[in-house]
Write an enzyme that holds these catalytic residues in place. Structure first.
Site, PDB file in Angstrom:
ATOM      1  CD  GLU A 179      -2.752   1.401   2.357  1.00  0.00           C
ATOM      2  OE1 GLU A 179      -3.112   0.119   3.720  1.00  0.00           O
ATOM      3  OE2 GLU A 179      -3.045   2.093   2.478  1.00  0.00           O
ATOM      4  CB  CYS A 210      -7.689   2.938   3.446  1.00  0.00           C
ATOM      5  SG  CYS A 210      -8.108   2.457   5.258  1.00  0.00           S
ATOM      6  CG  ASN A 238      -9.528  -2.087   2.357  1.00  0.00           C
ATOM      7  OD1 ASN A 238      -8.254  -3.004   2.898  1.00  0.00           O
ATOM      8  ND2 ASN A 238      -8.713  -1.133   3.172  1.00  0.00           N
ATOM      9  CD  GLU A 239      -9.843  -3.040   7.383  1.00  0.00           C
ATOM     10  OE1 GLU A 239      -9.335  -1.468   7.491  1.00  0.00           O
ATOM     11  OE2 GLU A 239      -8.783  -2.793   7.846  1.00  0.00           O
TER      12      GLU A 239
HETATM   13  O1  AHR Z   1      -1.836  -1.584   6.986  1.00  0.00           O
HETATM   14  C1  AHR Z   1      -2.489  -0.302   7.151  1.00  0.00           C
HETATM   15  C2  AHR Z   1      -4.377   0.341   6.999  1.00  0.00           C
HETATM   16  O2  AHR Z   1      -4.997  -0.539   8.095  1.00  0.00           O
HETATM   17  C3  AHR Z   1      -4.237  -0.321   5.855  1.00  0.00           C
HETATM   18  O3  AHR Z   1      -4.386   0.592   4.848  1.00  0.00           O
HETATM   19  C4  AHR Z   1      -6.253  -0.856   6.364  1.00  0.00           C
HETATM   20  O4  AHR Z   1      -7.258  -1.921   5.015  1.00  0.00           O
HETATM   21  C5  AHR Z   1      -6.162  -1.313   7.487  1.00  0.00           C
HETATM   22  O5  AHR Z   1      -6.967  -0.544   7.925  1.00  0.00           O
END
Ligand code: AHR
Length: 675
Positions: free
Chosen positions: A63, A262, A393-394
């Site tokens: 990321e 994120c 993603n989340e």
């Molecule tokens: O790894 C850091 C963050 O943690 C990522 O962007 C997210 O997916 C998670 O909350």
């Protein structure tokens, strides 16, 4: 490092001698020594494969957080090279033009808009009034790391205006303004032209800057002022930082997840990651504020943007270079639910779904398809053979499930062979997690992403997490995990040995459950020493160097010893999941013809272990890779990058039987060739 060591009977008899000596000295020590001396009898059943291990078992989560892309993996050294940041002069300094408003003696730079619609909106218009005085300096990403004698490619676009500017002079300078290597470009004509030169530093400097001056006076327009080391990964021009990719490559990753995290979702929908804006000519890729720019008040990074110099093409190429399956994660019409949680109405979701379909075509499509042709024009006519795609993603709640269903239907009807990764939200338990799993199970989804940022104890206590997971249900992608020494995302978190060791204990549980767990990755991957937002991270880098944390070596030891087939290892018929603070998993590798046992001892005492390899015909000589430290708070650092790193010892077995003394607080990977 190689240490000669035979173990077995010889070791045990030494132990007896130690015991006798201890007996004479103190009853207290005797008690300790007796428990220390108790040998754990482990049986490895090599005759039967429990299940095949997926080649994707251990992978990488990438990321653009902590300056991981711009300022990190992407080797560009100029910050804000095309004057597109929100403050378009950010990163650029004009030391002699500060008096401009009162007395414009030396010259000045105006950031100017191109006329018409343009993704590259700005260029800089420079007026040089005093040839010896005007200076334009780029500060780099918290400085520029330059190495004596190395070659750096400088390129820019320029158009000469009125006056007689005949040279653009470029030099590296240190903090005191001393010149550390210079070169020049002779611009010609009033049309935009590309220009290039090289710079060779006369000294290594961690925080150099680039100084630009001019011969002559008058006006000149500049854009895309870019500087890269020549020595990049695979020697690709304007490519990736070699040292960092090498660390990744050394991990032997089974997949590469990108671009997050994120960052996929964006703080708002407008700030979401849009892959189509990241491919094609570099200068036309539209800059975006990085969502981590403003995320944490305690770590503001106002100079954090995404130039998309690494875009989806480069991610696919990196995956291919690493021999890793590409695993892109796409937004699903939901901005980050920790931020705005903005939602695209279901009836307006089509463009988002189309992005997913077009991505599959970009990666795998024939060169006569529109997106396959773009891939081909970028230099890769062959397909990237993408097998997996992640949706969301989340995300959590019914809003996710209803959007997921729409994506799934569209993808599966056009590309039934694509494996879709869905998500169970940000937490490893609780309402969001339970709801997500229940729904995704009902939908009969293929792989569910789970995230856990938890304490080291949690990791040790959860080595059995997957033991009871339904073997017939969706498979698991342990997509983001890391032990947090303080609390989630605390700036005080450390990548210390306790965290790494606890992750190792947990990972034996992932491996033992390879029937359910198909992919795993630590997160986040890396951080710039001067530009990070989130700790802990697997790798650290500054502008000159990079190193792996102890957690990196744990990942590497598992991934480079992943094997092809899971086999059982037990004590008294039970798997080792923390009894006597021991954890274990075992695999065979039919390709490399190896039998591999991973043993984690989280006790503060050494432990004696005997191993009985049933059903294996082993070479008598083997090796043990040992990662250990007496100090659970110990970390690696730029000064001591290998403070905690594997040590290799030679070991033996006799007719499939051997024993070993596991160091206190250690991960030991035992490996024998099979005949
Ligand atoms: O790894 C850091 C963050 O943690 C990522 O962007 C997210 O997916 C998670 O909350």
């Amino acid at each position: 490092m190689e240490n000669k060591k035979t173990f077995n009977k010889q070791n045990r008899s030494k132990m007896k001698v130690r015991l006798v000596t201890v007996l004479i000295f103190s009853k207290f020590v005797l008690c300790l020594s007796l428990s220390y001396a108790q040998e754990r009898k482990l049986v490895v059943n090599a005759a039967n494969t429990v299940i095949k291990i997926q080649p994707t078992m251990y992978g990488i989560f990438f990321e653009d957080i902590n300056f991981a892309a711009d300022g990190g993996l992407y080797a560009e050294m100029i910050k804000n090279r095309s004057f597109e940041f929100t403050d378009p002069k950010m990163g650029w300094v004009e030391p002699n033009s500060q008096k401009y408003y009162m007395n414009p003696t030396s010259g000045f730079a105006h950031v100017t808009r191109y006329s018409g619609e343009n993704t590259n909106r700005n260029y800089v218009h420079i007026k040089v009034e005093d040839t010896s005085g005007y200076k334009l300096i780029n500060e780099g990403f918290r400085g520029m790391g330059i190495v004596e004698g190395a070659v750096y490619n400088l390129s820019l676009f320029g158009a000469v205006g009125e006056g007689n500017i005949s040279k653009i002079n470029v030099s590296f300078i240190d903090a005191d303004g001393n010149e550390l290597g210079s070169s020049s470009i002779s611009p010609k004509g009033s049309d935009w032209e590309p220009y290039e030169t090289v710079l060779i530093p006369i000294k290594t400097e961690a925080k150099a800057k680039l100084l630009i001056t001019f011969d002559g006076t008058g006006t000149i327009d500049l854009d895309m002022i870019s500087l890269f080391p020549q020595d990049t990964w695979k020697g690709r021009k304007n490519g990736l930082r070699k040292d960092i990719v090498q660390l990744l490559s050394d991990m032997n990753p089974g997949f590469l997840r990108f671009p997050g995290g994120c960052i996929v979702e964006g703080r708002t929908l407008a700030q979401r990651y849009q892959w189509k804006k990241t491919v094609g000519p570099i200068a036309d890729r539209e800059l975006l504020i990085n969502r981590w720019n403003t995320e944490f008040n305690h770590r503001p990074t106002p100079d954090y943007f995404q130039s998309f110099g690494i875009g989806f093409y480069e991610y696919f190429q990196l995956a291919e270079d690493l021999g890793a399956a590409p695993l892109p994660i796409l937004g699903c019409g939901m901005a980050c639910q920790f931020n705005t949680g903005e939602l695209v109405p279901l009836e307006d979701l089509d463009p988002y779904v189309q992005d997913a379909l077009d991505l599959i075509e970009f990666a795998n499509g024939d060169t006569n398809t529109p997106w396959g042709q773009i891939r081909s024009e970028m230099g890769h006519p062959e397909p990237f053979l993408m097998k997996y795609i992640g949706i969301g993603n989340e995300q959590w709640g019914p809003e996710y499930i209803e959007r997921y269903k729409i994506f799934e239907k569209a993808i599966k009807s056009k590309y039934p062979e694509l494996i879709i990764v869905s998500g169970s939200g940000p937490f490893p338990d609780g309402d969001y997690f339970e709801y997500g799993w229940e729904q995704l199970k009902e939908l009969n989804t293929e792989i569910v992403d789970e995230h856990y940022y938890r304490s080291p104890e949690w990791f040790r206590e959860n080595a059995t997490r997957y033991d009871e997971y339904d073997r017939g249900g969706p498979k698991v992608f342990a997509g983001e995990y890391a032990a947090q020494s303080v609390e989630i995302a605390s700036p005080e978190n450390k990548s210390n040995w306790e965290c790494a060791l606890s992750e190792a204990a947990f990972m034996t549980g992932l491996e033992r459950n390879a029937e359910v767990v198909y992919l795993t990755s630590y997160a986040p991957l890396m951080a710039h020493a001067d530009g990070w937002q989130w700790t802990p991270d697997l790798l650290w880098f500054n502008n000159l160097e990079s190193y792996g944390t102890p957690n990196y070596y744990v990942q590497k030891m598992f991934a480079t010893n992943s094997g092809t087939d899971l086999i059982a290892i037990s004590e008294d018929g039970k798997p080792l999941v923390g009894q006597h603070q021991l954890y274990a998993s075992a695999v065979t590798d039919f390709n490399k013809k190896q039998l591999i046992v991973k043993l984690v001892n989280t006790s503060k005492e050494a432990q004696e272990v005997s191993l009985n390899f049933n059903g294996a015909n082993l070479a008598s000589n083997g090796e043990a890779q040992i990662l250990s430290s007496n100090d659970l708070t110990k970390e690696n650092s730029f000064e001591l990058p290998m403070a905690i790193s594997p040590v290799v010892e030679q070991i033996k077995n006799s007719k499939g039987k051997g024993s070993i003394s596991l160091k206190k607080n250690s991960l030991t990977v035992i490996k024998f060739k099979t005949k």
